[in-house]
Design a protein around this motif. Structure first.
Motif, PDB file in Angstrom:
ATOM      1  N   ALA A  73       0.897  -1.224  -0.132  1.00 11.91           N
ATOM      2  CA  ALA A  73       0.021   0.032  -0.083  1.00 11.91           C
ATOM      3  C   ALA A  73       0.955   1.316   0.097  1.00 11.91           C
ATOM      4  N   LYS A  74       2.145   1.235   0.749  1.00 15.97           N
ATOM      5  CA  LYS A  74       2.648   2.365   0.942  1.00 15.97           C
ATOM      6  C   LYS A  74       3.298   2.650  -0.436  1.00 15.97           C
ATOM      7  N   GLU A  75       3.798   1.499  -1.172  1.00 15.15           N
ATOM      8  CA  GLU A  75       4.543   1.672  -2.496  1.00 15.15           C
ATOM      9  C   GLU A  75       3.649   2.328  -3.550  1.00 15.15           C
ATOM     10  N   TYR A  76       2.534   1.890  -3.475  1.00 16.55           N
ATOM     11  CA  TYR A  76       1.242   2.542  -4.272  1.00 16.55           C
ATOM     12  C   TYR A  76       0.595   3.920  -3.691  1.00 16.55           C
ATOM     13  N   ASP A  77       1.215   4.230  -2.748  1.00 18.05           N
ATOM     14  CA  ASP A  77       0.661   5.562  -1.914  1.00 18.05           C
ATOM     15  C   ASP A  77      -0.769   5.461  -1.671  1.00 18.05           C
ATOM     16  N   MET A  78      -1.169   4.342  -0.948  1.00 18.86           N
ATOM     17  CA  MET A  78      -2.684   4.203  -0.434  1.00 18.86           C
ATOM     18  C   MET A  78      -2.507   3.655   0.831  1.00 18.86           C
ATOM     19  N   GLU A  79      -3.681   3.663   1.414  1.00 18.85           N
ATOM     20  CA  GLU A  79      -4.028   3.103   2.798  1.00 18.85           C
ATOM     21  C   GLU A  79      -4.132   1.970   2.472  1.00 18.85           C
ATOM     22  N   PRO A  80      -3.830   0.908   3.342  1.00 16.35           N
ATOM     23  CA  PRO A  80      -4.220  -0.427   3.425  1.00 16.35           C
ATOM     24  C   PRO A  80      -5.763  -0.839   2.998  1.00 16.35           C
ATOM     25  N   GLU A  81      -6.732  -0.058   3.644  1.00 18.03           N
ATOM     26  CA  GLU A  81      -8.094  -0.375   3.188  1.00 18.03           C
ATOM     27  C   GLU A  81      -8.422  -0.048   1.738  1.00 18.03           C
ATOM     28  N   ALA A  82      -7.799   1.064   1.301  1.00 15.54           N
ATOM     29  CA  ALA A  82      -7.944   1.459  -0.071  1.00 15.54           C
ATOM     30  C   ALA A  82      -7.297   0.467  -1.166  1.00 15.54           C
ATOM     31  N   LEU A  83      -6.262  -0.014  -0.764  1.00 15.50           N
ATOM     32  CA  LEU A  83      -5.606  -1.385  -1.554  1.00 15.50           C
ATOM     33  C   LEU A  83      -6.613  -2.465  -1.625  1.00 15.50           C
ATOM     34  N   ARG A  84      -7.239  -2.727  -0.276  1.00 14.52           N
ATOM     35  CA  ARG A  84      -8.125  -3.865  -0.278  1.00 14.52           C
ATOM     36  C   ARG A  84      -9.448  -3.722  -1.454  1.00 14.52           C
ATOM     37  N   ARG A  85      -9.783  -2.275  -1.205  1.00 12.51           N
ATOM     38  CA  ARG A  85     -11.159  -2.010  -2.271  1.00 12.51           C
ATOM     39  C   ARG A  85     -10.333  -2.059  -3.580  1.00 12.51           C
ATOM     40  N   ARG A  86      -9.365  -1.616  -4.029  1.00  7.23           N
ATOM     41  CA  ARG A  86      -8.673  -1.697  -5.489  1.00  7.23           C
ATOM     42  C   ARG A  86      -8.649  -3.362  -5.779  1.00  7.23           C
ATOM     43  N   MET A  87      -8.082  -3.990  -5.071  1.00  8.59           N
ATOM     44  CA  MET A  87      -8.041  -5.437  -5.130  1.00  8.59           C
ATOM     45  C   MET A  87      -9.174  -6.124  -5.442  1.00  8.59           C
ATOM     46  N   GLU A  88     -10.324  -5.687  -4.800  1.00  7.04           N
ATOM     47  CA  GLU A  88     -11.624  -6.362  -4.903  1.00  7.04           C
ATOM     48  C   GLU A  88     -12.236  -5.928  -6.157  1.00  7.04           C
ATOM     49  N   ASN A  89     -12.093  -4.452  -6.300  1.00  9.11           N
ATOM     50  CA  ASN A  89     -12.764  -3.871  -7.494  1.00  9.11           C
ATOM     51  C   ASN A  89     -12.102  -4.344  -9.131  1.00  9.11           C
TER      52      ASN A  89
END
Length: 68
Positions: free
Chosen positions: A42-58
């Motif tokens: 998440a840090k590498e993609y400049d995101m919060e972990p929750e945002a990364l989880r949503r992106r992985m789901e979407n």
């Protein structure tokens, strides 16, 4: 129904924390050579972990296992 998450006897290539099955899955789908934890990805993609989880789901239809 999703399976319960499991901690592996493996560690993040970036920070050294123990990784889970979820960390391993997202590392693999994002083509990391060595597994990293969700926080480092998440840090590498400049995101919060929750945002990364949503992106992985979407994008990939992936959700973390219950308990993570």
């Amino acid at each position: 129904m999703e399976l319960k998450g499991k901690w592996l006897d493996e560690y993040c290539n970036s920070c050294g924390r123990q990784i889970s099955t979820w960390d391993k899955r997202i590392s693999k789908v994002l083509a990391y050579k060595y597994p990293c934890c969700e926080d480092c990805i998440a840090k590498e993609y400049d995101m919060e972990p929750e945002a990364l989880r949503r992106r992985m789901e979407n994008v990939f239809g992936m959700r973390p296992c219950l308990g993570l």
